[in-house]
Design an enzyme around this catalytic site. Structure first.
Site, PDB file in Angstrom:
ATOM      1  N   HIS A 288       0.499  17.740 -26.701  1.00 47.93           N
ATOM      2  CA  HIS A 288       0.326  16.314 -26.433  1.00 47.93           C
ATOM      3  C   HIS A 288      -0.934  15.711 -27.059  1.00 47.93           C
ATOM      4  CE1 HIS A 288       3.700  16.836 -23.787  1.00 47.93           C
ATOM      5  NE2 HIS A 288       3.661  15.590 -23.378  1.00 47.93           N
TER       6      HIS A 288
ATOM      7  N   LYS B 183       3.276  11.645 -11.423  1.00 43.34           N
ATOM      8  CA  LYS B 183       2.427  10.788 -12.257  1.00 43.34           C
ATOM      9  C   LYS B 183       3.179   9.485 -12.476  1.00 43.34           C
ATOM     10  CE  LYS B 183      -0.355  13.674 -15.329  1.00 43.34           C
ATOM     11  NZ  LYS B 183      -0.618  13.881 -16.760  1.00 43.34           N
TER      12      LYS B 183
ATOM     13  N   ARG C 188      -2.477  22.043 -14.420  1.00 41.42           N
ATOM     14  CA  ARG C 188      -1.587  20.982 -14.886  1.00 41.42           C
ATOM     15  C   ARG C 188      -1.892  20.589 -16.327  1.00 41.42           C
ATOM     16  NH1 ARG C 188       1.108  16.160 -11.338  1.00 41.42           N
ATOM     17  NH2 ARG C 188       2.311  15.323 -13.054  1.00 41.42           N
TER      18      ARG C 188
ATOM     19  N   GLU D  39      -4.116  17.377 -11.755  1.00 43.27           N
ATOM     20  CA  GLU D  39      -4.534  17.729 -13.117  1.00 43.27           C
ATOM     21  C   GLU D  39      -6.009  18.082 -13.242  1.00 43.27           C
ATOM     22  OE1 GLU D  39      -2.412  15.614 -16.161  1.00 43.27           O
ATOM     23  OE2 GLU D  39      -4.054  15.933 -17.583  1.00 43.27           O
TER      24      GLU D  39
ATOM     25  N   GLU E 281      10.436  18.373 -24.663  1.00 42.18           N
ATOM     26  CA  GLU E 281       9.714  18.750 -23.427  1.00 42.18           C
ATOM     27  C   GLU E 281      10.328  20.022 -22.821  1.00 42.18           C
ATOM     28  OE1 GLU E 281       6.906  17.411 -22.449  1.00 42.18           O
ATOM     29  OE2 GLU E 281       6.906  15.243 -22.835  1.00 42.18           O
TER      30      GLU E 281
ATOM     31  N   ARG F  94       0.815  -1.242   0.000  1.00 43.34           N
ATOM     32  CA  ARG F  94       0.000   0.000   0.000  1.00 43.34           C
ATOM     33  C   ARG F  94       0.841   1.282   0.000  1.00 43.34           C
ATOM     34  NH1 ARG F  94      -3.020  -3.137   3.642  1.00 43.34           N
ATOM     35  NH2 ARG F  94      -4.832  -4.024   2.577  1.00 43.34           N
TER      36      ARG F  94
ATOM     37  N   HIS G 248       8.736   9.667 -27.475  1.00 46.56           N
ATOM     38  CA  HIS G 248       7.669  10.524 -26.955  1.00 46.56           C
ATOM     39  C   HIS G 248       7.934  11.989 -27.327  1.00 46.56           C
ATOM     40  CE1 HIS G 248       4.581  12.041 -24.285  1.00 46.56           C
ATOM     41  NE2 HIS G 248       5.475  12.819 -23.702  1.00 46.56           N
TER      42      HIS G 248
ATOM     43  N   ASN H 127       0.065  19.633 -21.037  1.00 41.45           N
ATOM     44  CA  ASN H 127      -0.292  18.800 -22.196  1.00 41.45           C
ATOM     45  C   ASN H 127      -0.125  19.544 -23.512  1.00 41.45           C
ATOM     46  OD1 ASN H 127      -1.005  16.606 -20.591  1.00 41.45           O
ATOM     47  ND2 ASN H 127      -2.987  17.554 -20.162  1.00 41.45           N
TER      48      ASN H 127
ATOM     49  N   LYS I 284       7.800  23.003 -14.315  1.00 40.98           N
ATOM     50  CA  LYS I 284       7.003  21.830 -13.972  1.00 40.98           C
ATOM     51  C   LYS I 284       6.613  21.858 -12.497  1.00 40.98           C
ATOM     52  CE  LYS I 284       5.490  17.491 -14.524  1.00 40.98           C
ATOM     53  NZ  LYS I 284       5.724  16.268 -15.254  1.00 40.98           N
TER      54      LYS I 284
ATOM     55  N   HIS J 292       0.292  12.736 -28.889  1.00 44.20           N
ATOM     56  CA  HIS J 292      -0.044  11.374 -28.454  1.00 44.20           C
ATOM     57  C   HIS J 292      -0.694  10.589 -29.584  1.00 44.20           C
ATOM     58  CE1 HIS J 292      -0.071  12.138 -23.828  1.00 44.20           C
ATOM     59  NE2 HIS J 292       1.038  11.548 -24.215  1.00 44.20           N
TER      60      HIS J 292
HETATM   61  P1  NAD Z   1      12.935   5.776 -21.654  1.00 39.37           P
HETATM   62  O1  NAD Z   1      12.871   5.692 -20.193  1.00 39.37           O
HETATM   63  O2  NAD Z   1      12.176   4.809 -22.464  1.00 39.37           O
HETATM   64  O3  NAD Z   1      14.460   5.772 -22.099  1.00 39.37           O
HETATM   65  C1  NAD Z   1      14.780   5.865 -23.456  1.00 39.37           C
HETATM   66  C2  NAD Z   1      15.984   4.994 -23.807  1.00 39.37           C
HETATM   67  O4  NAD Z   1      17.162   5.606 -23.322  1.00 39.37           O
HETATM   68  C3  NAD Z   1      15.919   3.605 -23.181  1.00 39.37           C
HETATM   69  O5  NAD Z   1      16.343   2.688 -24.130  1.00 39.37           O
HETATM   70  C4  NAD Z   1      16.906   3.710 -22.016  1.00 39.37           C
HETATM   71  O6  NAD Z   1      17.485   2.454 -21.746  1.00 39.37           O
HETATM   72  C5  NAD Z   1      17.918   4.673 -22.554  1.00 39.37           C
HETATM   73  N1  NAD Z   1      18.627   5.457 -21.557  1.00 39.37           N
HETATM   74  C6  NAD Z   1      18.153   5.983 -20.415  1.00 39.37           C
HETATM   75  N2  NAD Z   1      19.098   6.706 -19.789  1.00 39.37           N
HETATM   76  C7  NAD Z   1      20.206   6.626 -20.556  1.00 39.37           C
HETATM   77  C8  NAD Z   1      21.501   7.187 -20.447  1.00 39.37           C
HETATM   78  N3  NAD Z   1      21.841   7.989 -19.437  1.00 39.37           N
HETATM   79  N4  NAD Z   1      22.389   6.907 -21.426  1.00 39.37           N
HETATM   80  C9  NAD Z   1      22.052   6.113 -22.483  1.00 39.37           C
HETATM   81  N5  NAD Z   1      20.835   5.575 -22.641  1.00 39.37           N
HETATM   82  C10 NAD Z   1      19.921   5.837 -21.692  1.00 39.37           C
HETATM   83  O7  NAD Z   1      12.475   7.186 -22.235  1.00 39.37           O
HETATM   84  P2  NAD Z   1      12.257   8.629 -21.673  1.00 39.37           P
HETATM   85  O8  NAD Z   1      12.168   9.442 -22.899  1.00 39.37           O
HETATM   86  O9  NAD Z   1      13.186   9.030 -20.610  1.00 39.37           O
HETATM   87  O10 NAD Z   1      10.804   8.516 -21.008  1.00 39.37           O
HETATM   88  C11 NAD Z   1       9.683   8.180 -21.764  1.00 39.37           C
HETATM   89  C12 NAD Z   1       8.632   7.651 -20.834  1.00 39.37           C
HETATM   90  O11 NAD Z   1       8.287   8.647 -19.896  1.00 39.37           O
HETATM   91  C13 NAD Z   1       7.344   7.251 -21.518  1.00 39.37           C
HETATM   92  O12 NAD Z   1       6.928   6.003 -21.026  1.00 39.37           O
HETATM   93  C14 NAD Z   1       6.354   8.333 -21.116  1.00 39.37           C
HETATM   94  O13 NAD Z   1       5.026   7.854 -21.019  1.00 39.37           O
HETATM   95  C15 NAD Z   1       6.878   8.723 -19.770  1.00 39.37           C
HETATM   96  N6  NAD Z   1       6.541  10.074 -19.359  1.00 39.37           N
HETATM   97  C16 NAD Z   1       6.022  10.228 -18.111  1.00 39.37           C
HETATM   98  C17 NAD Z   1       5.713  11.488 -17.662  1.00 39.37           C
HETATM   99  C18 NAD Z   1       5.201  11.663 -16.265  1.00 39.37           C
HETATM  100  O14 NAD Z   1       4.830  12.772 -15.887  1.00 39.37           O
HETATM  101  N7  NAD Z   1       5.189  10.623 -15.474  1.00 39.37           N
HETATM  102  C19 NAD Z   1       5.934  12.612 -18.469  1.00 39.37           C
HETATM  103  C20 NAD Z   1       6.474  12.415 -19.746  1.00 39.37           C
HETATM  104  C21 NAD Z   1       6.779  11.144 -20.170  1.00 39.37           C
HETATM  105 ZN    ZN Z   2       5.213  14.526 -22.471  1.00 37.89          ZN
END
Ligand code: NAD
Ligand code: ZN
Length: 362
Positions: A243, A139, A236, A232, A181, A118, A260, A240, A222, A247
């Protein structure tokens, strides 16, 4: 440097700088010593690249659980595997999870932390540029075959450690993804900063010092918005920006086939076109940002590979769409966002114009 985030339920800090993992440990000695287990959740890429640095600088006993790289870790299977690992290792409410990775690892780990017994504390250690965004704000989610990020929770981390050391190994495609972003944070908050971006000639021309300043600014934007509206309900939604259409592009092309951030960059162009119509953004700004995106080599071919009908279907399924009404985050002026209900016809006109721009330049 420290940026505080104060939400209704909790207050935490984003601790940022370069090579600060050791200092972070010193700062948190008490908390880490009290924990019965410290479990690092990370992906194979990140661990392969940064295991030595982590080992050399993290001063407490820990265990590691590896998950698949990138989006592939946000599955029910992977969620289940982490929970199983935690149970097998006799983790308890006194255990701490560390999310070491990009947004995917952060989203998964946060969701695991929110539900294991939990709720147990977790710390975000973002390793991508994009994760300057995802690691702040609480999130968390995994994906369902019927939709991305559909299963999740609002669950704030105990702390965020953003050690820029990790960014040194990012491939250019991930720099490009994360930068979108950052540009979004500029567009929704600050016209001078946004205009600075327009002068940028290429990804390679970005100086590291400059990038770090942008990341700090982005986190502040942010954090401020999350403080105003953690769940949101209002402000918040501004995050988007880009997005709704972005998306839809991401879903049409297929998750993993486009990053993304690349999808968000594409989505910001129609959002800027609509901002020229519904807001008072000066005519031509959408075109200027489009030209910037081309210079930074975002791939707009994805738009031509996405029939509008399909985009429309996804936009109607968007979490932000209610009763078939598209709620777009737009800009009244650059730096001044608002929410506008937009008809699909209007989106189609912008989509047509964007396709025209893309075709003209092929
Ligand atoms: P990711 O976590 O998928 O990483 C992208 C790639 O980079 C992966 O293959 C990873 O192994 C590699 N990688 C990570 N760090 C590295 C480093 N230092 N050196 C070399 N390679 C590295 O992608 P991301 O773009 O960081 O995140 C995308 C995700 O975030 C999506 O799932 C999206 O839905 C989510 N997201 C969440 C929020 C939120 O508010 N929670 C906001 C935006 C995006
Ligand atoms: Zn985003």
């Amino acid at each position: 440097m420290i940026i505080p985030v104060r939400t209704k339920d909790s207050t935490y800090e984003v601790y940022l700088g370069e090579n600060i993992l050791k200092a972070f440990c010193d700062r948190n000695t008490e908390g880490f010593e009290k924990a019965d287990k410290i479990v690092v959740i990370t992906d194979e890429n990140v661990w392969g690249l940064h295991r030595d640095y982590f080992d050399d600088n993290f001063s407490f006993n820990y265990q590691v659980h590896l998950v698949p790289n990138g989006e592939a870790c946000k599955t029910f299977d992977s969620y289940f595997n982490v929970q199983t690992f935690l149970l097998q290792e006799n983790c308890s409410r006194n255990s701490i999870l560390l999310a070491l990775g990009g947004g995917a690892v952060g989203d998964l780990t946060g969701f695991v932390a929110s539900t294991f017994m939990r709720g147990i504390p977790f710390i975000q250690i973002p390793t991508t540029i994009l994760a300057h965004d995802s690691a702040v704000g609480g999130k968390t989610a995994i994906n369902h075959p019927n939709g991305k990020n559909m299963i999740g929770a609002f669950y704030q981390p105990k702390e965020v450690l953003y050690d820029f050391h990790f960014l040194n190994t990012l491939p250019k495609s991930e720099v490009r993804s994360g930068l979108a972003e950052v540009i979004k944070h500029a567009l929704i908050s600050d016209i001078t900063w946004s205009n600075d971006f327009l002068k940028l000639e290429s990804i390679d021309a970005i100086q590291k010092e400059e990038l770090l300043v942008w990341l700090e600014k982005g986190i502040r934007v942010k954090a401020r918005i999350v403080e105003l509206d953690e769940k949101e309900k209002s402000y918040r939604k501004y995050l988007n920006f880009g997005h709704t259409y972005g998306h839809a592009i991401e879903a049409t092309i297929g998750y993993g086939k486009i990053t993304h951030g690349e999808a968000v960059m594409i989505g910001m162009i129609p959002a800027l076109m609509l901002s020229e119509i519904y807001g008072e953004v000066k005519a031509g700004y959408a075109r200027d940002v489009y030209k910037l995106a081309k210079k930074l080599e975002y791939n707009f071919q994805h738009v031509l590979n996405s029939p509008f009908d399909q985009l429309a279907t996804f936009m109607l399924k968007d979490k932000k769409t209610t009763n078939g009404e598209l709620h777009f985050a737009l800009l009244n002026h650059i730096g001044d966002p608002f929410i506008q209900i937009v008809t699909m016809d209007e989106v189609k006109k912008c989509d047509d114009l964007l396709r025209k721009w893309i075709k003209e330049e092929i």
